[in-house]
Scaffold this motif. Structure first.
Motif, PDB file in Angstrom:
ATOM      1  N   SER A 147     -38.780  -1.615-110.914  1.00 37.33           N
ATOM      2  CA  SER A 147     -39.881  -2.501-111.296  1.00 37.33           C
ATOM      3  C   SER A 147     -41.194  -2.097-110.667  1.00 37.33           C
ATOM      4  N   GLN A 148     -42.186  -1.899-111.484  1.00 37.24           N
ATOM      5  CA  GLN A 148     -43.498  -1.545-110.951  1.00 37.24           C
ATOM      6  C   GLN A 148     -44.099  -2.694-110.176  1.00 37.24           C
ATOM      7  N   SER A 149     -43.746  -3.923-110.555  1.00 35.62           N
ATOM      8  CA  SER A 149     -44.306  -5.062-109.839  1.00 35.62           C
ATOM      9  C   SER A 149     -43.784  -5.122-108.419  1.00 35.62           C
ATOM     10  N   ALA A 150     -42.623  -4.502-108.148  1.00 38.31           N
ATOM     11  CA  ALA A 150     -42.073  -4.504-106.790  1.00 38.31           C
ATOM     12  C   ALA A 150     -42.674  -3.394-105.948  1.00 38.31           C
ATOM     13  N   THR A 151     -43.417  -2.487-106.582  1.00 42.09           N
ATOM     14  CA  THR A 151     -44.001  -1.373-105.844  1.00 42.09           C
ATOM     15  C   THR A 151     -45.337  -1.777-105.241  1.00 42.09           C
ATOM     16  N   ARG A 152     -45.511  -1.497-103.970  1.00 44.54           N
ATOM     17  CA  ARG A 152     -46.783  -1.774-103.316  1.00 44.54           C
ATOM     18  C   ARG A 152     -47.282  -0.484-102.695  1.00 44.54           C
ATOM     19  N   SER A 153     -48.543  -0.237-102.787  1.00 44.77           N
ATOM     20  CA  SER A 153     -49.083   1.025-102.291  1.00 44.77           C
ATOM     21  C   SER A 153     -48.915   1.164-100.797  1.00 44.77           C
ATOM     22  N   SER A 154     -49.115   0.080-100.056  1.00 42.11           N
ATOM     23  CA  SER A 154     -48.969   0.151 -98.604  1.00 42.11           C
ATOM     24  C   SER A 154     -49.037  -1.253 -98.038  1.00 42.11           C
ATOM     25  N   PRO A 155     -48.455  -1.459 -96.833  1.00 42.80           N
ATOM     26  CA  PRO A 155     -48.600  -2.760 -96.177  1.00 42.80           C
ATOM     27  C   PRO A 155     -50.075  -3.042 -95.913  1.00 42.80           C
ATOM     28  N   LYS A 156     -50.520  -4.269 -96.210  1.00 44.15           N
ATOM     29  CA  LYS A 156     -51.948  -4.563 -96.104  1.00 44.15           C
ATOM     30  C   LYS A 156     -52.321  -5.321 -94.841  1.00 44.15           C
ATOM     31  N   GLY A 197     -45.604  -0.514 -71.943  1.00 44.81           N
ATOM     32  CA  GLY A 197     -44.885  -1.674 -71.429  1.00 44.81           C
ATOM     33  C   GLY A 197     -44.684  -2.810 -72.401  1.00 44.81           C
ATOM     34  N   ILE A 198     -45.249  -2.715 -73.607  1.00 43.95           N
ATOM     35  CA  ILE A 198     -45.108  -3.779 -74.597  1.00 43.95           C
ATOM     36  C   ILE A 198     -44.217  -3.281 -75.728  1.00 43.95           C
ATOM     37  N   THR A 199     -43.322  -4.130 -76.199  1.00 40.57           N
ATOM     38  CA  THR A 199     -42.428  -3.764 -77.303  1.00 40.57           C
ATOM     39  C   THR A 199     -43.214  -3.782 -78.619  1.00 40.57           C
ATOM     40  N   TRP A 200     -43.007  -2.766 -79.415  1.00 41.77           N
ATOM     41  CA  TRP A 200     -43.655  -2.668 -80.729  1.00 41.77           C
ATOM     42  C   TRP A 200     -42.596  -2.625 -81.817  1.00 41.77           C
ATOM     43  N   LEU A 201     -42.864  -3.309 -82.918  1.00 41.01           N
ATOM     44  CA  LEU A 201     -42.042  -3.247 -84.125  1.00 41.01           C
ATOM     45  C   LEU A 201     -42.830  -2.432 -85.146  1.00 41.01           C
ATOM     46  N   LEU A 202     -42.278  -1.292 -85.535  1.00 39.78           N
ATOM     47  CA  LEU A 202     -43.026  -0.338 -86.360  1.00 39.78           C
ATOM     48  C   LEU A 202     -42.337  -0.083 -87.701  1.00 39.78           C
ATOM     49  N   LEU A 203     -43.142  -0.013 -88.740  1.00 38.36           N
ATOM     50  CA  LEU A 203     -42.667   0.302 -90.087  1.00 38.36           C
ATOM     51  C   LEU A 203     -43.198   1.673 -90.481  1.00 38.36           C
ATOM     52  N   SER A 204     -42.289   2.591 -90.797  1.00 40.31           N
ATOM     53  CA  SER A 204     -42.723   3.886 -91.325  1.00 40.31           C
ATOM     54  C   SER A 204     -42.458   3.884 -92.833  1.00 40.31           C
ATOM     55  N   TYR A 205     -43.442   4.297 -93.607  1.00 40.77           N
ATOM     56  CA  TYR A 205     -43.332   4.197 -95.048  1.00 40.77           C
ATOM     57  C   TYR A 205     -44.183   5.272 -95.711  1.00 40.77           C
ATOM     58  N   THR A 206     -43.981   5.416 -97.004  1.00 40.49           N
ATOM     59  CA  THR A 206     -44.910   6.157 -97.856  1.00 40.49           C
ATOM     60  C   THR A 206     -45.279   5.212 -99.001  1.00 40.49           C
ATOM     61  N   PRO A 207     -46.492   5.283 -99.507  1.00 43.70           N
ATOM     62  CA  PRO A 207     -46.938   4.328-100.536  1.00 43.70           C
ATOM     63  C   PRO A 207     -46.076   4.315-101.792  1.00 43.70           C
ATOM     64  N   SER A 208     -45.365   5.380-102.069  1.00 42.92           N
ATOM     65  CA  SER A 208     -44.581   5.439-103.305  1.00 42.92           C
ATOM     66  C   SER A 208     -43.278   4.659-103.224  1.00 42.92           C
ATOM     67  N   LEU A 209     -42.861   4.267-102.036  1.00 45.03           N
ATOM     68  CA  LEU A 209     -41.608   3.530-101.894  1.00 45.03           C
ATOM     69  C   LEU A 209     -41.756   2.130-102.466  1.00 45.03           C
ATOM     70  N   LYS A 210     -40.665   1.611-103.018  1.00 46.61           N
ATOM     71  CA  LYS A 210     -40.753   0.419-103.846  1.00 46.61           C
ATOM     72  C   LYS A 210     -40.628  -0.901-103.102  1.00 46.61           C
ATOM     73  N   GLU A 211     -40.205  -0.887-101.857  1.00 44.99           N
ATOM     74  CA  GLU A 211     -39.929  -2.159-101.184  1.00 44.99           C
ATOM     75  C   GLU A 211     -40.828  -2.396 -99.980  1.00 44.99           C
ATOM     76  N   ASN A 212     -41.963  -1.728 -99.942  1.00 39.96           N
ATOM     77  CA  ASN A 212     -42.840  -1.851 -98.780  1.00 39.96           C
ATOM     78  C   ASN A 212     -43.252  -3.296 -98.502  1.00 39.96           C
ATOM     79  N   GLN A 213     -43.567  -4.035 -99.575  1.00 40.38           N
ATOM     80  CA  GLN A 213     -44.030  -5.405 -99.379  1.00 40.38           C
ATOM     81  C   GLN A 213     -42.929  -6.292 -98.824  1.00 40.38           C
TER      82      GLN A 213
END
Length: 568
Positions: free
Chosen positions: A183-192, A210-226
């Motif tokens: 679904s193209q509607s499920a595709t998002r270019s990048s986290p905003k 010293g601070i914990t980070w939660l990190l998302l690695s992605y490419t804009p073409s992936l369909k579940e970024n949002q």
């Protein structure tokens, strides 16, 4: 006889009736959100209702129709343009937001979601209810945007969606859950809304901070970024103050992602910068289900653990040696280190030595010894060993405010420690008072028990200040030799000042003219041998140090005094 036709007819009619009824459906009501709901609120409502009404999980009558309604509603509200059109031309005005279908090409039906005929339509044709890839058991719908068979067309399998949503792996590649079809509607270019992290920001703000980070690695073409982003945002919100979040676009940070080993392939990847395996921290990948509860637990497990648990009854309250860092201890009834203290232990690990101790109550003798009257409490010790009760009876509203308030408390204590350290340093570096040589102090300062006496003679107040400053600094340096006696060690050199305008006769014992031409001078005098050496050159710390070192090392020739020096 082919019995499939009646089944398709029934399904076709049912779906058509459903579509006709859709004209009165409000997508906001379907998802149970307000008209001013944010995308995050819409996503949360959609995921919750999808799970609740999924046909594989919900066998109640009408579950499948409800599931279709939920997806249709989300299709509109998740797309800003479609949502805008619906808000402007809602069905109550007769606009095509949720209009009934009309007969489309090839005898099928087209259901307009927004924008009117020719835009964003859902095509259903009885002949297209078919097996996917030539194999049975996988039914598919066909969607079209902008015209029949146009470049915006796509299709997906219902089985793929269901398997993917509940953690299965479909050909769409969504192994974390969520819709993984095409679904193209499920595709998002990048986290905003999540902060973008590049290599510079990673090194400056994440690595070993010293601070914990939660990190998302992605490419804009992936369909579940949002979908990934919405889960991460919710976890970050629930653990506010305990961690930070960021996203790394591996298209623009390709080499950086490959160097870290975080490049995504079939789906975005989630990492926590953890301090469990290394004091400097390292990236640990999350491989569980992409659910808020699971990811939150994973993050909590990886909060820093730089506080040392101690038994209060055996803890040494006052250190025998001076500590380089101040110490702080949390007293609570918790067996394990509380999350708040773990967060603080990471933030302050290089500035404090942190402890935590489980105590029964304030009647505990060890607690009483500390002077604590309510729990939880924080006790601190300055670097000089001085104890302070920082806070007792601590109450917190939430994790974020607690971390903020206790950080201010520790910052304040650190300033107090620095202030105490500065006073100590100032006391250590303050100019040593150089005594004035008089008749009453002569024997103590330059008597025969003193091997060498350094006398700074002056004829003006300015000369006195200069000599006192230089001699005070030189006297604190390791220039003097030491001798050991039965009564302990004693310096073999003493320092004193002489007012030459009042004690001219004293200087005449060394020089006939009494060094009258000099505003200031140094005399190294050996009382037992009645010998001396004088320095009347440039008075700098380096020159004076050189002169005294030469005296102690025997590199200067001493002369006999003209007579025994005496003072008024």
């Amino acid at each position: 006889m082919d019995t499939r036709l009646p089944l398709w007819i029934i399904l076709s009619v049912s779906l058509f009736v459903l579509i006709l009824e859709a004209k009165t459906i409000d997508p906001y009501k379907i998802l149970g959100v307000e008209r001013n709901a944010s995308q995050r609120e819409i996503q949360k409502a959609f995921h919750k209702l999808s799970l609740q009404h999924h046909p594989d999980k919900n066998k109640n009558k009408g579950a499948q129709e409800k599931f279709a309604e939920i997806n249709n509603a989300y299709e509109i509200l998740s797309d800003e343009e479609k949502r805008k059109n619906y808000d402007m031309y809602g069905d109550e005005k007769g606009s095509p937001g949720f209009d009934a279908g009309y007969s489309g090409d090839n005898g099928g039906y087209t259901y307009f979601r927004s924008g009117g005929p020719g835009h964003d339509r859902f095509n259903f044709r009885p002949g297209e209810w078919q097996s996917t890839d030539g194999q049975g058991g996988s039914k598919s719908f066909s969607f079209s945007f902008g015209g029949s068979g146009g470049p915006g067309s796509f299709d997906f399998g219902i089985d793929d969606i269901f398997a993917n949503f509940f953690g299965g792996e479909s050909k769409g590649g969504g192994w974390f859950g969520g819709f993984g079809g095409s679904s193209q509607s499920a595709t998002r270019s990048s986290p905003k809304s999540i902060r973008t992290i590049n290599s510079q920001a990673f090194q400056k703000e994440i690595a070993d901070q010293g601070i914990t980070w939660l990190l998302l690695s992605y490419t804009p073409s992936l369909k579940e970024n949002q979908h990934f982003e919405s889960i991460i945002e919710e976890v970050a919100s629930s653990l506010g103050g305990a961690l930070k979040v960021g996203s790394i676009n591996c298209d623009t940070e390709l080499s950086f992602c490959k160097d870290l080993g975080i490049y995504p392939r079939r789906a975005a990847r989630v990492f926590v910068y953890s301090y469990i395996a290394s004091d400097r921290g390292s990236l640990v990948e999350y491989s569980g289900d992409l659910a808020v509860k699971s990811l939150k637990s994973f993050c909590q497990e990886h909060l820093p653990r730089f506080s040392k648990g101690v038994d209060l009854s055996h803890f040494e309250f006052s250190s025998a040696t001076v500590e380089k860092l101040p110490r702080v201890m949390l007293l609570s009834k918790k067996k394990d280190t509380p999350a708040i203290w773990r967060v603080l232990s990471g933030l302050y690990r290089k500035r404090f030595v942190l402890y935590d101790s489980e105590v029964r109550d304030v009647t505990d003798p060890a607690v009483k010894r500390l002077g604590v009257d309510a729990l939880p409490a924080i006790v601190g010790w300055l670097s000089n060993g001085e104890k302070h009760i920082l806070k007792t009876g601590i109450s917190v509203k939430d994790l974020k405010s607690a971390v903020h308030d206790l950080s201010n408390l520790l910052d304040s204590f650190e300033k107090k420690n620095k202030k105490a350290g500065a006073k100590k340093a100032q006391a250590a570096t303050v100019e040593k008072h150089i005594p004035l040589l008089t008749g009453s102090s002569f024997d103590a300062l330059c008597g025969e028990s003193t091997p060498v006496c350094i006398i700074g003679a002056y004829r003006s107040s300015r000369a006195r200040e200069k000599l006192e400053s230089i001699l005070s600094m030189v006297s604190q340096k390791s220039l003097s030799r030491r001798r050991i006696s039965a009564f302990g060690s004693r310096d073999s050199i003493s320092y004193t000042l002489l007012d030459a305008t009042k004690q001219a006769a004293f200087l005449n014992a060394f020089d006939k003219g009494g060094f009258k031409s000099a505003d200031k001078l140094l005399v190294a005098y050996k009382p037992r041998k009645r010998k001396f050496a004088a320095y009347v050159g440039e008075m700098t710390t380096e020159e004076v140090e050189g002169f005294i070192s030469s005296v102690l090392n025997g590199d200067i020739q001493f002369k006999e005094t003209r007579q025994k020096p005496s003072l008024k």
